[in-house]
Design an enzyme around this catalytic site. Structure first.
Site, PDB file in Angstrom:
ATOM      1  N   ASP A  52      37.540  44.619  51.556  1.00  0.00           N
ATOM      2  CA  ASP A  52      36.853  45.135  50.365  1.00  0.00           C
ATOM      3  C   ASP A  52      37.145  44.347  49.092  1.00  0.00           C
ATOM      4  OD1 ASP A  52      39.480  46.125  50.682  1.00  0.00           O
ATOM      5  OD2 ASP A  52      39.087  47.896  49.457  1.00  0.00           O
TER       6      ASP A  52
ATOM      7  N   GLU B 247      40.772  48.930  51.455  1.00  0.00           N
ATOM      8  CA  GLU B 247      42.225  48.926  51.204  1.00  0.00           C
ATOM      9  C   GLU B 247      42.514  49.350  49.763  1.00  0.00           C
ATOM     10  OE1 GLU B 247      45.986  48.025  49.826  1.00  0.00           O
ATOM     11  OE2 GLU B 247      44.317  46.789  49.151  1.00  0.00           O
TER      12      GLU B 247
HETATM   13 NI    NI Z   1      44.898  43.065  48.148  1.00  0.00          NI
END
Ligand code: NI
Length: 394
Positions: A83, A141
Site C-alpha cells: 500500500d 500495512e
Molecule cells: Ni513502510
C-alpha cells in the site's frame, strides 16, 4: 529423488531490470490501504504468467502464492506490503505518481517488486524441492487494523514454520543490510481524551470550568507516566499529538479533545499504561470539577525478531556482502504489522539500505520526496532467495 537448490538460479541482469520496471509501475500507480485493487491484480496476473504457483485472494486486495515442493518439508513465508500513503508526491521523475494525493512514500512499491522478482526465480524450481514457499502480497500495512491481521485470520499463516520480511530503509546507505534480534519495532497504540468543563466568558473564569487549563494539566501530568512510574531501563513513549479546543480569544470553551499515542515493546508494560492515563485524567478532572471520557485503542503488536532467524539472516548477509556491510539496527518506536505474523510463528524482519547521498536519495520515509536507490531491489531478491534456501534446509 533429486531436489533442486534455489542457489542454482541466479538473479540475471534482465530480471534485475524487470524488477526495477515493476517497482516503477507500482510507484506510478500507488493505491491507498485496503484499496490496492489495481496493484493486487497486477501482482496476480504477473504471478500467473510464471506458472507453478497456487494463487489465492484471501481478501479483496491481497494475493497469496504458494509453491509446493514434491517432498514434504518446512513451510517458509515471505511477506511484502503493497500500500501507499495519502501524500502528494514532490518527486519529478518520469514514474512519479499519477494518482493525485497518493504516493509510495515508504518503499512498499519496492517490496512488492522484490517479491515478484523472488517469485520469478522460484517459479523455475517447479516442484523440484522440499517444502513449501508461500509468498504473501499483503494489503494495508499503513492503516489500522492492518492487512496482516486479516490475512492471519484468513489462514495465510496456516502451517508456516518461518516467516521473513524486509523494509527498504532510506536511513541506511545502499549496500548495507540492517538486522536486529529481539525487539525491533514498537506497538503503536492510540488514545483519545475528551474533557468537558463549563464554558463561559474569558473575563469571568470563576464562573466557568476551564477545559483548556484542565487539558494543559493533563498533558503535563501524562509526562510522569514515562518519567516517574516507568523503570528507566524500559522503553516507553507517551505523546499527546493533538489538542483541540476553543473558537475565539474571549470565550472559554466547554470542551477540549486530546489525542495521542503510546509506544512500547513490552506486553506487561503496555498493559499498565491505559489505567495510568485514566488515573491521571480522572484525578485532574475531579480536582477541577470537569468530566471526561477516555478511550484507548490498541495498535499492532511490537515486532520481536527471533534470535535464531536473525542470526541466520545476518550470516546470509555476511556471506553475500561481507561483514562490513551488515549493521546492527537500533530499535525504533514506529509500528509495523509484520508483528501479526510473528504472533503465529518464528521469524524475523530486516532492513535493506536504500539511501544514496550522491544521488540525492536522502529523504525520510513518508516524505513527499522519498524514494529509494533501485540497486537495493536486487539485494532484496537475493537475500530472500538465500534466506529461504537456508530456512527450507533447517
Ligand atoms: Ni513502510
Amino acid at each position: 529423488m533429486t531436489v533442486k537448490l534455489i542457489s542454482e538460479y541466479s538473479v540475471t541482469e534482465s530480471l534485475k531490470k524487470q524488477v526495477i520496471e515493476w517497482r516503477r509501475h507500482f510507484h506510478r500507480y500507488p493505491e491507498l490501504s485496503f484499496q490496492e485493487h489495481r496493484t493486487s491484480q497486477f501482482v496476480e496476473d504477473t504471478l500467473r504468467s510464471f506458472g507453478s504457483f497456487i494463487i489465492t485472494r484471501p481478501t479483496p486486495t491481497s494475493v497469496v502464492a504458494r509453491l509446493i515442493g514434491k517432498e514434504e518439508g518446512k513451510v517458509v513465508a515471505i511477506r511484502a506490503d503493497m500500500d501507499a500513503l495519502p501524500i502528494e508526491e514532490e518527486n519529478t521523475f518520469a514514474f512519479a505518481s499519477v494518482h493525485k494525493g497518493v504516493m509510495h512514500a515508504c518503499g512498499h512499491d519496492g517490496h512488492t517488486a522484490i517479491l515478484l522478482g523472488v517469485a520469478s526465480v522460484l517459479s523455475q524450481l517447479g516442484d523440484e524441492f522440499k517444502g513449501e514457499i508461500r509468498l504473501i502480497f499483503q494489503h494495508a500495512e499503513e492503516l489500522l487494523p492492518g492487512g496482516a491481521q486479516e490475512l492471519v485470520k484468513e489462514g495465510a499463516m496456516e502451517g508456516v514454520d518461518y516467516v521473513i520480511g524486509t523494509h527498504l530503509n532510506s536511513g541506511l546507505p545502499i549496500g548495507e543490510i540492517g538486522v536486529l534480534a529481539g525487539p525491533m519495532m514498537a506497538s503503536p497504540d492510540m488514545f483519545n481524551i475528551s474533557i468537558k468543563g463549563k464554558g463561559g466568558h474569558a473575563a469571568a473564569p470563576h464562573e466557568a470550568v476551564d477545559a483548556i487549563v484542565v487539558g494543559a494539566q493533563i498533558v503535563t501530568n501524562l509526562q510522569t507516566i514515562v518519567s516517574r512510574t516507568t523503570n528507566p531501563i524500559d522503553k516507553l513513549v507517551v505523546s499527546v499529538t493533538q489538542f483541540h479546543g476553543g473558537t475565539t480569544h474571549n470565550v472559554l470553551p466547554d470542551k477540549v479533545e486530546l489525542n495521542g499515542t503510546v509506544r512500547s515493546f513490552d506486553a506487561a508494560l503496555r498493559e499498565k499504561v491505559p489505567a495510568q492515563i485514566d488515573r491521571i485524567v480522572k484525578g485532574l478532572t475531579e480536582a477541577y470539577g470537569a468530566e471526561y471520557t477516555f478511550t484507548y485503542e490498541k495498535g499492532y503488536h511490537p515486532v520481536i525478531n527471533s534470535e535464531e532467524i536473525t542470526r541466520l539472516i545476518e550470516e546470509t548477509a555476511i556471506e553475500e556482502y561481507g561483514e562490513e556491510r551488515v549493521k546492527t539496527l537500533s530499535p525504533k518506536m514506529g509500528g509495523e504489522d509484520f508483528s501479526a505474523y510473528l504472533q503465529e510463528t518464528e521469524g524475523a524482519f530486516f532492513n535493506i539500505g536504500a539511501r544514496n547521498e550522491e544521488q540525492g536519495i536522502v529523504y525520510p520515509h513518508h516524505h513527499p520526496k522519498f524514494t529509494v536507490d533501485e540497486d537495493s531491489l536486487e539485494i532484496g531478491v537475493k537475500m530472500f532467495l538465500r534466506i529461504t534456501e537456508k530456512l527450507l534446509a533447517r
